[in-house]
Design a protein around this motif. Structure first.
Motif, PDB file in Angstrom:
ATOM      1  N   VAL A  81       0.856  -1.184   0.000  1.00 49.62           N
ATOM      2  CA  VAL A  81       0.000   0.000   0.000  1.00 49.62           C
ATOM      3  C   VAL A  81       0.894   1.237   0.000  1.00 49.62           C
ATOM      4  CG1 VAL A  81      -1.910   1.192   1.104  1.00 49.62           C
ATOM      5  CG2 VAL A  81      -1.685  -1.281   1.371  1.00 49.62           C
ATOM      6  N   HIS A  82       0.799   2.031  -1.040  1.00 47.49           N
ATOM      7  CA  HIS A  82       1.649   3.218  -1.207  1.00 47.49           C
ATOM      8  C   HIS A  82       0.899   4.443  -0.664  1.00 47.49           C
ATOM      9  CE1 HIS A  82       4.522   5.962  -2.627  1.00 47.49           C
ATOM     10  NE2 HIS A  82       4.623   5.615  -3.891  1.00 47.49           N
ATOM     11  N   CYS A  83       1.359   4.917   0.511  1.00 45.86           N
ATOM     12  CA  CYS A  83       0.762   6.098   1.143  1.00 45.86           C
ATOM     13  C   CYS A  83       1.764   7.241   1.258  1.00 45.86           C
ATOM     14  CB  CYS A  83       0.250   5.757   2.539  1.00 45.86           C
ATOM     15  SG  CYS A  83      -1.071   4.543   2.596  1.00 45.86           S
ATOM     16  N   ALA A  84       2.904   7.125   0.575  1.00 45.92           N
ATOM     17  CA  ALA A  84       3.985   8.102   0.724  1.00 45.92           C
ATOM     18  C   ALA A  84       3.818   9.256  -0.248  1.00 45.92           C
ATOM     19  CB  ALA A  84       5.351   7.423   0.537  1.00 45.92           C
ATOM     20  N   GLY A  85       2.855  10.140   0.048  1.00 44.81           N
ATOM     21  CA  GLY A  85       2.644  11.318  -0.786  1.00 44.81           C
ATOM     22  C   GLY A  85       3.550  12.452  -0.388  1.00 44.81           C
ATOM     23  N   PRO A  86       3.417  13.647  -1.008  1.00 46.29           N
ATOM     24  CA  PRO A  86       2.501  13.894  -2.130  1.00 46.29           C
ATOM     25  C   PRO A  86       2.966  13.185  -3.393  1.00 46.29           C
ATOM     26  CG  PRO A  86       3.853  15.835  -1.729  1.00 46.29           C
ATOM     27  CD  PRO A  86       4.168  14.877  -0.629  1.00 46.29           C
ATOM     28  N   PHE A  87       2.028  12.884  -4.287  1.00 47.04           N
ATOM     29  CA  PHE A  87       2.307  12.036  -5.447  1.00 47.04           C
ATOM     30  C   PHE A  87       2.640  12.821  -6.712  1.00 47.04           C
ATOM     31  CE2 PHE A  87       0.230   9.101  -2.614  1.00 47.04           C
ATOM     32  CZ  PHE A  87       0.797   7.874  -2.908  1.00 47.04           C
ATOM     33  N   HIS A  88       2.681  14.139  -6.624  1.00 45.81           N
ATOM     34  CA  HIS A  88       2.904  14.951  -7.820  1.00 45.81           C
ATOM     35  C   HIS A  88       4.197  14.581  -8.552  1.00 45.81           C
ATOM     36  CE1 HIS A  88      -0.085  17.149  -5.594  1.00 45.81           C
ATOM     37  NE2 HIS A  88      -0.273  17.986  -6.596  1.00 45.81           N
ATOM     38  N   GLY A 173      -2.296  15.413   7.714  1.00 48.66           N
ATOM     39  CA  GLY A 173      -1.085  16.146   8.028  1.00 48.66           C
ATOM     40  C   GLY A 173      -0.741  17.194   6.995  1.00 48.66           C
ATOM     41  N   VAL A 174       0.478  17.706   7.103  1.00 50.11           N
ATOM     42  CA  VAL A 174       0.925  18.798   6.236  1.00 50.11           C
ATOM     43  C   VAL A 174       1.033  18.355   4.779  1.00 50.11           C
ATOM     44  CG1 VAL A 174       3.413  18.394   6.499  1.00 50.11           C
ATOM     45  CG2 VAL A 174       2.558  20.733   6.148  1.00 50.11           C
ATOM     46  N   THR A 175       1.183  17.049   4.550  1.00 44.29           N
ATOM     47  CA  THR A 175       1.269  16.545   3.173  1.00 44.29           C
ATOM     48  C   THR A 175       0.025  16.902   2.369  1.00 44.29           C
ATOM     49  OG1 THR A 175       2.753  14.730   3.767  1.00 44.29           O
ATOM     50  CG2 THR A 175       1.472  14.461   1.757  1.00 44.29           C
ATOM     51  N   VAL A 176      -1.146  16.842   3.013  1.00 43.42           N
ATOM     52  CA  VAL A 176      -2.384  17.185   2.315  1.00 43.42           C
ATOM     53  C   VAL A 176      -2.398  18.668   1.958  1.00 43.42           C
ATOM     54  CG1 VAL A 176      -4.890  17.304   2.548  1.00 43.42           C
ATOM     55  CG2 VAL A 176      -3.659  15.293   3.341  1.00 43.42           C
ATOM     56  N   MET A 177      -1.831  19.506   2.825  1.00 41.17           N
ATOM     57  CA  MET A 177      -1.722  20.930   2.515  1.00 41.17           C
ATOM     58  C   MET A 177      -0.834  21.142   1.285  1.00 41.17           C
ATOM     59  SD  MET A 177      -3.602  22.215   4.838  1.00 41.17           S
ATOM     60  CE  MET A 177      -4.285  21.803   6.440  1.00 41.17           C
ATOM     61  N   ARG A 178       0.251  20.410   1.242  1.00 38.10           N
ATOM     62  CA  ARG A 178       1.137  20.495   0.065  1.00 38.10           C
ATOM     63  C   ARG A 178       0.373  20.127  -1.198  1.00 38.10           C
ATOM     64  NH1 ARG A 178       4.829  17.324   3.368  1.00 38.10           N
ATOM     65  NH2 ARG A 178       6.389  18.679   4.339  1.00 38.10           N
ATOM     66  N   THR A 179      -0.409  19.056  -1.109  1.00 39.78           N
ATOM     67  CA  THR A 179      -1.180  18.601  -2.263  1.00 39.78           C
ATOM     68  C   THR A 179      -2.112  19.697  -2.768  1.00 39.78           C
ATOM     69  OG1 THR A 179      -1.089  16.300  -1.531  1.00 39.78           O
ATOM     70  CG2 THR A 179      -2.854  16.886  -3.052  1.00 39.78           C
ATOM     71  N   THR A 180      -2.749  20.409  -1.841  1.00 38.39           N
ATOM     72  CA  THR A 180      -3.668  21.481  -2.227  1.00 38.39           C
ATOM     73  C   THR A 180      -2.943  22.568  -3.008  1.00 38.39           C
ATOM     74  OG1 THR A 180      -5.079  21.069  -0.311  1.00 38.39           O
ATOM     75  CG2 THR A 180      -5.270  23.229  -1.376  1.00 38.39           C
ATOM     76  N   PHE A 181      -1.816  23.048  -2.488  1.00 38.08           N
ATOM     77  CA  PHE A 181      -1.120  24.150  -3.146  1.00 38.08           C
ATOM     78  C   PHE A 181      -0.393  23.700  -4.413  1.00 38.08           C
ATOM     79  CE2 PHE A 181      -1.527  25.817   1.227  1.00 38.08           C
ATOM     80  CZ  PHE A 181      -2.257  26.956   0.908  1.00 38.08           C
ATOM     81  N   LEU A 182       0.081  22.458  -4.433  1.00 35.54           N
ATOM     82  CA  LEU A 182       0.669  21.945  -5.668  1.00 35.54           C
ATOM     83  C   LEU A 182      -0.370  21.862  -6.775  1.00 35.54           C
ATOM     84  CD1 LEU A 182       2.945  19.128  -4.172  1.00 35.54           C
ATOM     85  CD2 LEU A 182       3.743  21.139  -5.436  1.00 35.54           C
ATOM     86  N   GLY A 183      -1.636  21.666  -6.384  1.00 38.89           N
ATOM     87  CA  GLY A 183      -2.713  21.587  -7.370  1.00 38.89           C
ATOM     88  C   GLY A 183      -3.074  22.915  -8.005  1.00 38.89           C
ATOM     89  N   LEU A 184      -2.486  24.012  -7.506  1.00 42.74           N
ATOM     90  CA  LEU A 184      -2.774  25.338  -8.057  1.00 42.74           C
ATOM     91  C   LEU A 184      -1.760  25.774  -9.104  1.00 42.74           C
ATOM     92  CD1 LEU A 184      -3.550  27.234  -4.704  1.00 42.74           C
ATOM     93  CD2 LEU A 184      -5.142  25.976  -6.171  1.00 42.74           C
ATOM     94  N   GLN A 185      -0.803  24.920  -9.413  1.00 47.58           N
ATOM     95  CA  GLN A 185       0.345  25.345 -10.215  1.00 47.58           C
ATOM     96  C   GLN A 185       0.014  25.715 -11.653  1.00 47.58           C
ATOM     97  OE1 GLN A 185       3.143  22.104  -9.695  1.00 47.58           O
ATOM     98  NE2 GLN A 185       4.123  23.127  -7.976  1.00 47.58           N
TER      99      GLN A 185
END
Length: 377
Positions: A81-88, A173-185
């Protein structure tokens, strides 16, 4: 032989919830990994859980850990099970190792770039006989299965409108925050009226009526894998994917970053880290008032019994991270039991039958509301 599950990134909040779900619903031997030995207690009991120090950049150790799950007994269905995000920016090394070892694979990936990378391995996975399922958390994940559930209530479907709202940090955690802002690129492609069109992230605010306790919440375009996996899985002409948060001022802060900040800034790691940690600090404060829950609303427009109809499916859960653990844990449970077996690499809505989805959600106490409204004229 005892069935085994290896959870990469198991120290994170989502990874820990996946482990907790599996400890509750299976008898598997669970190994969670992280880059250091410090690990918080898994919030469940009932299964053996151990820890392995592992950095995904150490390819030799990663490969060895996955190959250690190999078995000559085809009845044994071990899972990574791969949970090591962010996956960008993740590549396919974990999936490659699973294919080489003949071990089933599941992930909580949430970015289209990684989903496309994974799906490119479909033929290789099918040839090896492993089942690999991507996007299995809460959104994407449970949300995708709700779309399938909703589409199957109609005779034909034309438009899918998929909306999410998360309260505060969602317990993640903070990883989900990263995912949000990476999605704005950058702008992304959306399937609208039978063709791909570019849309801007966090644009076109729309107020959606969610179930209690959320009510009316503003949601915005967001770049998620469902935007292209759903039109690939189902013959629909339009797929709308929108996301919002409560309290609402977080939406306006995110909108302002997407609208006014230079794209080059949003591609700078230091800026993403700054925004992520500041946001996480803020939600630590507001979570006490807003809660950390999630709501999903699916609206599918189509035909039923020769008349125009709309199918609605909704879900509310008080803890977003726990719900994500349910989504992924239920898929792993089905793979371990042999109830789910579809060699290749698949988005969750392509692999998981609605009957099994409803069965596993019910066993976890997740309530999903459904209804159909038809045009009486």
């Amino acid at each position: 032989m005892t069935q085994r599950v290896l959870i990469l990134g198991g120290k994170g909040r989502i990874g820990r919830q996946v482990a907790a779900d599996l400890a509750t619903h299976t008898n598997a031997e669970i190994t969670i990994t992280g880059r250091s030995q410090q690990v918080k207690q898994i919030p469940a009991s009932g299964s053996h859980v151990q820890f392995l120090e592992l950095d995904l950049d150490d390819r030799d150790k990663l490969t060895a850990a996955i190959h250690a799950l190999q078995t000559d007994d085809r009845q044994q269905r071990h899972v990574v099970v791969h949970c090591a995000g962010p996956f960008h920016h993740r590549d396919g090394r974990v999936l490659e190792a699973c294919i080489a070892a003949g071990v089933n694979y599941v992930d909580v990936s949430d970015h289209p770039s990684y989903t496309r990378t994974a799906i490119a391995y479909r033929a290789a996975a099918e040839a090896t006989g492993i089942t690999a399922i991507v996007n299995t958390g809460i959104f994407p994940g449970i949300s995708n299965s709700m779309v399938r559930q909703s589409i199957e209530q109609l005779d034909s479907a034309d438009t899918v409108h998929l909306s999410y709202v998360v309260a505060g940090s969602g317990g993640a955690g903070v990883t989900v925050m990263r995912t949000t802002f990476l999605g704005l690129q950058r702008p992304f492609q959306a399937w609208l009226k039978g063709q791909w069109q570019m849309v801007k992230p966090y644009s076109d605010r729309e107020v959606i009526e969610f179930p209690n306790p959320y009510g009316r919440v503003g949601v915005y375009w967001f770049d998620v894998p469902e935007a292209f996996t759903i039109p690939s899985a189902f013959p629909v002409k339009t797929v709308i994917t929108k996301f919002g948060t409560v309290p609402d001022f977080y939406n306006f802060l995110t909108w302002s970053v997407a609208r006014w900040w230079h794209p080059r800034l949003l591609r700078t790691r230091a800026v993403i880290e700054f925004l992520s940690y500041v946001s996480h600090f803020m939600t630590d404060v507001t979570d006490r008032f807003s809660g950390i829950g999630v709501a999903i609303r699916v609206e599918v427009t189509g035909q039923k019994d020769g008349k125009p109809a709309k199918s609605y499916v909704t879900l509310v859960h008080e803890n977003t991270a726990i719900a994500a653990g349910y989504g992924t844990g239920s898929v792993v449970q089905l793979l371990l039991s042999g109830e789910l077996n579809k060699p290749g690499v698949w988005a969750i809505e392509e692999a998981l039958p609605t009957t099994l989805f409803e069965q596993t959600m019910q066993s976890r106490g997740v309530k999903i509301e459904q209804c159909i409204r038809q045009d009486s004229h």
